[in-house]
Scaffold this motif. Structure first.
Motif, mmCIF file in Angstrom:
data_model
loop_
_atom_site.group_PDB
_atom_site.id
_atom_site.type_symbol
_atom_site.label_atom_id
_atom_site.label_comp_id
_atom_site.label_asym_id
_atom_site.label_seq_id
_atom_site.Cartn_x
_atom_site.Cartn_y
_atom_site.Cartn_z
ATOM 1 N N PRO A 88 0.846 -1.200 0.000
ATOM 2 C CA PRO A 88 0.000 0.000 0.000
ATOM 3 C C PRO A 88 0.877 1.244 0.000
ATOM 4 O O PRO A 88 1.887 1.311 0.689
ATOM 5 C CB PRO A 88 -0.790 -0.123 1.296
ATOM 6 C CG PRO A 88 0.014 -1.025 2.154
ATOM 7 C CD PRO A 88 0.765 -1.940 1.220
ATOM 8 N N LYS A 89 0.486 2.211 -0.776
ATOM 9 C CA LYS A 89 1.260 3.440 -0.860
ATOM 10 C C LYS A 89 0.932 4.324 0.332
ATOM 11 O O LYS A 89 -0.204 4.388 0.778
ATOM 12 C CB LYS A 89 0.938 4.179 -2.154
ATOM 13 C CG LYS A 89 1.397 3.430 -3.380
ATOM 14 C CD LYS A 89 1.096 4.213 -4.621
ATOM 15 C CE LYS A 89 1.550 3.435 -5.852
ATOM 16 N NZ LYS A 89 1.230 4.156 -7.086
ATOM 17 N N LYS A 90 1.964 4.975 0.839
ATOM 18 C CA LYS A 90 1.780 5.865 1.976
ATOM 19 C C LYS A 90 1.106 7.145 1.516
ATOM 20 O O LYS A 90 1.469 7.729 0.504
ATOM 21 C CB LYS A 90 3.117 6.206 2.622
ATOM 22 C CG LYS A 90 3.768 5.035 3.305
ATOM 23 C CD LYS A 90 5.048 5.448 3.976
ATOM 24 C CE LYS A 90 5.700 4.278 4.662
ATOM 25 N NZ LYS A 90 6.967 4.659 5.286
ATOM 26 N N VAL A 91 0.123 7.555 2.263
ATOM 27 C CA VAL A 91 -0.588 8.787 1.951
ATOM 28 C C VAL A 91 0.085 9.907 2.736
ATOM 29 O O VAL A 91 0.167 9.857 3.964
ATOM 30 C CB VAL A 91 -2.078 8.684 2.333
ATOM 31 C CG1 VAL A 91 -2.794 9.987 2.044
ATOM 32 C CG2 VAL A 91 -2.724 7.520 1.626
ATOM 33 N N GLN A 92 0.581 10.885 2.015
ATOM 34 C CA GLN A 92 1.246 12.001 2.676
ATOM 35 C C GLN A 92 0.227 13.087 2.975
ATOM 36 O O GLN A 92 -0.641 13.394 2.157
ATOM 37 C CB GLN A 92 2.347 12.566 1.789
ATOM 38 C CG GLN A 92 3.516 11.624 1.635
ATOM 39 C CD GLN A 92 4.628 12.268 0.799
ATOM 40 O OE1 GLN A 92 4.441 13.307 0.205
ATOM 41 N NE2 GLN A 92 5.782 11.618 0.786
ATOM 42 N N LYS A 93 0.353 13.647 4.161
ATOM 43 C CA LYS A 93 -0.515 14.751 4.541
ATOM 44 C C LYS A 93 -0.071 16.001 3.801
ATOM 45 O O LYS A 93 1.119 16.222 3.585
ATOM 46 C CB LYS A 93 -0.442 15.002 6.045
ATOM 47 C CG LYS A 93 -0.978 13.868 6.871
ATOM 48 C CD LYS A 93 -0.885 14.202 8.337
ATOM 49 C CE LYS A 93 -1.374 13.065 9.191
ATOM 50 N NZ LYS A 93 -1.233 13.367 10.625
ATOM 51 N N GLU A 94 -1.037 16.796 3.436
ATOM 52 C CA GLU A 94 -0.708 18.037 2.760
ATOM 53 C C GLU A 94 -0.176 19.032 3.773
ATOM 54 O O GLU A 94 -0.741 19.202 4.847
ATOM 55 C CB GLU A 94 -1.944 18.602 2.069
ATOM 56 C CG GLU A 94 -2.418 17.773 0.905
ATOM 57 C CD GLU A 94 -3.616 18.412 0.220
ATOM 58 O OE1 GLU A 94 -3.767 19.653 0.304
ATOM 59 O OE2 GLU A 94 -4.390 17.659 -0.374
ATOM 60 N N LYS A 95 0.920 19.680 3.395
ATOM 61 C CA LYS A 95 1.481 20.699 4.274
ATOM 62 C C LYS A 95 0.642 21.954 4.191
ATOM 63 O O LYS A 95 0.066 22.275 3.154
ATOM 64 C CB LYS A 95 2.902 21.052 3.841
ATOM 65 C CG LYS A 95 3.941 20.067 4.257
ATOM 66 C CD LYS A 95 5.308 20.641 3.945
ATOM 67 C CE LYS A 95 6.388 19.782 4.507
ATOM 68 N NZ LYS A 95 7.725 20.345 4.237
ATOM 69 N N LYS A 96 0.570 22.645 5.327
ATOM 70 C CA LYS A 96 -0.111 23.927 5.314
ATOM 71 C C LYS A 96 0.736 24.898 4.499
ATOM 72 O O LYS A 96 1.959 24.946 4.648
ATOM 73 C CB LYS A 96 -0.277 24.473 6.729
ATOM 74 C CG LYS A 96 -1.271 23.722 7.563
ATOM 75 C CD LYS A 96 -1.420 24.389 8.910
ATOM 76 C CE LYS A 96 -2.407 23.664 9.784
ATOM 77 N NZ LYS A 96 -2.507 24.306 11.104
#
Length: 179
Positions: A88-96
Motif C-alpha cells: 500500500p502506498k503511503k498517503v502524505q498529509k498536505e502541508k499547510k
C-alpha cells in the motif's frame, strides 16, 4: 652411548570412559566413540554432550516448546502477507501553505536577554569563538537572575507580542485568513 640419557618415556595412563550405549567403538589410543543417532557420525563419548546434533536438537526442542507456550498464551489471528508488488502506498498529509506576508513570531524573553548577553560576552571575551560556550554561560546567567532582573525582558516580550497579534489580526481581516 656417552652423553645420552637412558631415560625412556613413561607410559601414559589413559582413562577409559564407560558408556551406557552398546554400540561403542574404541580407537587405537583407547578413546571411546559412539554413533550419533541423528547424524550417524562417530562422536567421542566424552564430547557427546557438546556434539552439534545434540545441541541443535536441544535448541530446537526448547524453541518448539517456547513457541507452543506463546501460541497458547496469545491467540492472535494469523495475517497473510501480501505480495511485495502490492504494497500500500503511503498517503502524505498536505502541508499547510505558509503565507510569506505573515509576520514573524516575536522572540521570547530569554532570546531578548541572549541578544544583550552575547554583546556583553563578546566585549568581555574577544577571543572566544565558541557559540556553545556563550549559550551555556547565558543559560546559567538567566537561571541565576531574579524576577526583577528578568522584568525588562519580559515587558519587552509582552510589547512585541501585542504588536505581533495586531499585525496578525490586520492580515487575517484584510484577506479572510490569507495575508
Amino acid at each position: 652411548m656417552p652423553g645420552s640419557s637412558s631415560k625412556s618415556k613413561p607410559t601414559r595412563v589413559r582413562k577409559r570412559v564407560e558408556a551406557e550405549t552398546t554400540s561403542l567403538k574404541r580407537a587405537r589410543d583407547g578413546s571411546a566413540f559412539t554413533r550419533c543417532e541423528t547424524c550417524n557420525r562417530d562422536v567421542s563419548v566424552a564430547l557427546i554432550d557438546m556434539h552439534d546434533c545434540s545441541l541443535d536438537l536441544k535448541v530446537r526442542m526448547n524453541l518448539e516448546s517456547d513457541v507452543v507456550e506463546r501460541v497458547s498464551e496469545v491467540k492472535k489471528p494469523l495475517r497473510k502477507k501480501s505480495a511485495p508488488s502490492e504494497k500500500p502506498k503511503k498517503v502524505q498529509k498536505e502541508k499547510k501553505v505558509k503565507d510569506p506576508n505573515m509576520p514573524k513570531r516575536p522572540p521570547t524573553a530569554f532570546f531578548l536577554f541572549m541578544d544583550d548577553f552575547r554583546k556583553e560576552y563578546k566585549a568581555a571575551h574577544p577571543n572566544s569563538k565558541g557559540v556553545a560556550v556563550v549559550a551555556k554561560e547565558g543559560g546559567e546567567k538567566w537561571k541565576s537572575m531574579t524576577d526583577e532582573e528578568k522584568k525588562p525582558y519580559i515587558d519587552k516580550m509582552a510589547e512585541l507580542k501585542a504588536e505581533y497579534e495586531k499585525a496578525v489580526d490586520k492580515c487575517t481581516v484584510k484577506n479572510d485568513g490569507v495575508c
